[in-house]
Structure formats: C-alpha cells, structure tokens
Write a protein that holds these residues in place. Sequence first.
Motif, short mmCIF file in Angstrom:
data_model
loop_
_atom_site.label_atom_id
_atom_site.label_comp_id
_atom_site.label_asym_id
_atom_site.label_seq_id
_atom_site.Cartn_x
_atom_site.Cartn_y
_atom_site.Cartn_z
N UNK A 274 19.31 45.78 26.36
CA UNK A 274 20.33 45.21 27.24
C UNK A 274 20.78 46.26 28.24
N UNK A 275 20.92 45.88 29.50
CA UNK A 275 21.42 46.76 30.54
C UNK A 275 22.92 46.57 30.64
N UNK A 276 23.64 47.68 30.57
CA UNK A 276 25.11 47.64 30.67
C UNK A 276 25.52 48.05 32.06
N UNK A 277 26.48 47.32 32.62
CA UNK A 277 26.98 47.61 33.97
C UNK A 277 28.31 48.35 33.88
N UNK A 278 28.58 49.18 34.87
CA UNK A 278 29.87 49.85 35.02
C UNK A 278 30.69 49.09 36.06
N UNK A 279 32.03 49.07 35.83
CA UNK A 279 32.93 48.36 36.72
C UNK A 279 34.02 49.31 37.20
N UNK A 280 34.56 49.09 38.38
CA UNK A 280 35.63 49.96 38.88
C UNK A 280 36.93 49.72 38.12
N UNK A 281 37.73 50.74 38.00
CA UNK A 281 39.01 50.64 37.28
C UNK A 281 40.21 50.63 38.22
N UNK A 282 39.99 50.57 39.50
CA UNK A 282 41.08 50.66 40.47
C UNK A 282 42.13 49.56 40.30
#
Length: 185
Positions: A2-10
């Motif tokens: 599975x490919x995991x994505x990163x998301x912004x925390x702003x």
Amino acid sequence: MKTLDFYPTTEIDELAWPEENYDLTIDSPALLFFTDFQNNKPLVVESTSSVLNVKELMQKEHVRLKFVIDENKHFIGVVSSDDIIERKIVQKVSEGLERAEIIVAELMTAKKNLKALDWQDISTATISDVIRALKNNGERHCLVLDRENHKIRGIFSASDISRRLRLNIDIQEKTSFSKVFTATL
C-alpha cells in the motif's frame, strides 16, 4: 503493498488528548486508580540483571518499582529505587562483590516479605480506603492479589494516586526492627 500519502498540517489546530476524568475524589472507586495487569503489562526485570543497569533504566523511565522475575518468568519479588540506593551497593562491595557483578536478586525484596491487598476487597473500596491502608503500612506501592487465580493482579502507586487526585499523599515509612537491624550491618 500500500502507498501512503502525506498531507499538509497547516489547517490542523488541535492535538488529540486522552479523556481525563477530573471528577475524581477520595471517595471515587479504588478501581479507577488501579494499574490492572490484565490491561497494562507489568514492568519487569530479570533477577540476574545488573543492579547498576536496572538503576539507570529506572531513572530514565522515571519508575520507582519493577517486578522481578526468574529465568522461568515466575514472579519472585520487587526491586524499588530504595532497594538499589548507593549505600546498599557500597555495602555489597564491602562484602567483596564487584560493583558491576551485583545483581537484582541480591538487593530486591523477595515475595515472601511482601504484603498485598485482595482484588475482591478493593473492587468495593474507595480510593480513600487504599490511601489509608498505604499510610497505615508506610507503603508507597501496594500489590493486589487475585487469590482465586494465584496471580498478582496489579498495583496501586501513591504517586499515581496523588497525581490523579492533585493531592499530596505523605507516606511515612514505618520503621521495623528488621529494617533498623539491616541498616546497621
């Protein structure tokens, strides 16, 4: 895979916090303060572990008590920060042991010298009952037995109770003949 994505925390402002019960009082059920080994793994150390290593580990972990197990993982006692103070280590050195060779089994409190509360009794007690028992016996920690299943079920810690109640619990250690006698040796 599975490919995991990163998301912004702003756009995130809050931290997740465990739910705390601020309504705790000395009349609250004792079980709310109990460290139950059916839910929390006990902190253990092997009896053959170096006292110096265990002392350092306990300081790093901010822990004052560990359960001592033998090579078969059977409970044989406890070791507290009071058991492994420098004076007691020096005493063992004066008996001819090398500092690095002193093991937990030589300074621990054996289970035959421990007392505990019963699970059935604390299941209907308030935390004030436990605090009173700790104070009356001069104990900072108290084991809890499940006598029916022949197990140590858990532990009460005066410092944990104090922190959760935001209350100073002053435990005066009782002086016994055996403690005075061993301190003078």
